[in-house]
Design a protein around this motif. Structure first.
Motif, PDB file in Angstrom:
ATOM      1  N   LYS A 230      -0.636  -5.243  28.815  1.00  0.00           N
ATOM      2  CA  LYS A 230      -0.010  -5.285  27.491  1.00  0.00           C
ATOM      3  C   LYS A 230       0.827  -6.543  27.308  1.00  0.00           C
ATOM      4  CE  LYS A 230      -1.512  -1.280  25.945  1.00  0.00           C
ATOM      5  NZ  LYS A 230      -2.501  -1.226  24.837  1.00  0.00           N
ATOM      6  N   GLN A 233      -1.503  -9.376  26.554  1.00  0.00           N
ATOM      7  CA  GLN A 233      -1.983  -9.260  25.179  1.00  0.00           C
ATOM      8  C   GLN A 233      -0.919  -9.707  24.186  1.00  0.00           C
ATOM      9  OE1 GLN A 233      -3.159  -5.084  25.511  1.00  0.00           O
ATOM     10  NE2 GLN A 233      -5.304  -5.681  25.393  1.00  0.00           N
ATOM     11  N   GLU A 250      -8.553  -5.079  28.403  1.00  0.00           N
ATOM     12  CA  GLU A 250      -8.458  -3.632  28.533  1.00  0.00           C
ATOM     13  C   GLU A 250      -9.727  -3.014  29.093  1.00  0.00           C
ATOM     14  OE1 GLU A 250      -6.454  -1.199  25.577  1.00  0.00           O
ATOM     15  OE2 GLU A 250      -6.083  -3.024  24.445  1.00  0.00           O
TER      16      GLU A 250
END
Length: 253
Positions: A230, A233, A250
């Motif tokens: 995360k 990202q 992912e």
């Protein structure tokens, strides 16, 4: 000698940090870097500096590294590198320090050391993928040692050839377990081994991938490490990089 084997970091700093934390707990004597420090993710300078800090005894030039250096020299860049790849590399070039660029210039296309050799892609053509038994068979005829470490495909795998009389037997080993799978190089085998990617796995397992190689015992151990996907990202979005680069982490594709 126990080697930490890293490839395809691609400026994914959280993945590299997680791998190094995991590897340091296991212990290693030297580092083998198989190329592609840069490309795809936003932390090129930080990732290169971490690799420099490892003082790798094997330091291989990857295709993304090569394309960035061509840009730095005012050249068009490799033909394969267009669109998204070149856009990312152009942005990363201006973030790299002189120290990091000097390190990238020090990378070599191929090295032979300690009874094995290393390259980024194929020995036939540098940026070809060693991903099939046929490609492995073709490249084995060009090997200077009986063990070759490569990267580039982002998929952890071993190709092995053993002569049995007049016949040659080939075996492919794919590393699908979470971590700790081992492969002992057979005494008379010729082997091509790929540790997979630290920064962008492509075997549908979204974990950073690397090898430990015990050169004395000829044992390869594969490891997978979870990292904060995360956060990468979020870095991609904040830096304005293409969102597809964030999404693929992912799924490990």
């Amino acid at each position: 000698m126990r080697y930490l084997v890293l490839s395809d970091v691609h400026a994914n700093l959280p993945a590299l940090e997680a791998v190094l934390e995991h590897a340091k707990k296991l212990g290693f004597d030297a580092t083998m870097f198989l190329g592609d420090a840069v490309g795809y993710y936003p932390c090129a300078e930080e990732a290169v500096q971490l690799i420099i800090g490892l003082n790798p005894v094997v330091r291989i030039l990857g295709n993304h590294d090569s394309a960035l250096l061509e840009l730095a020299a005012g050249e068009q860049g490799d033909r394969w590198a267009a669109g998204l790849v070149m856009n990312v590399l152009e942005r990363q070039l201006v973030t790299l320090s002189g120290d990091s660029l000097r390190f990238l210039h020090s990378l070599e296309p191929r090295q032979v050391i300690d009874g094995f050799e290393a390259a980024h892609g194929a020995l036939t053509h540098a940026w070809d993928y060693l991903s099939t038994v046929n490609s492995a068979q073709t490249n084995m005829s060009l090997m200077a040692e009986r063990v070759l470490f490569v990267g580039h495909t982002h998929v952890p795998k071993v190709f092995a050839r053993v002569a049995n009389g007049s016949q040659e037997l080939f075996r492919t080993v794919s590393f699908r377990e979470p971590s700790g799978s081992t492969y002992r190089v057979p005494p008379l085998a010729t082997v091509i081994a790929n540790p997979g990617a630290v920064g962008q796995p492509r075997d549908q397992i979204p974990l950073a991938s690397y090898f430990m190689y015990d050169a004395a015992d000829h044992v390869i151990t594969h490891h997978r490490v979870a990292y904060d996907v995360k956060s990468v990202q979020a870095q991609v979005v904040a830096a304005g990089y293409p969102e597809m680069l964030a999404a693929r982490l992912e799924t490990g594709r």
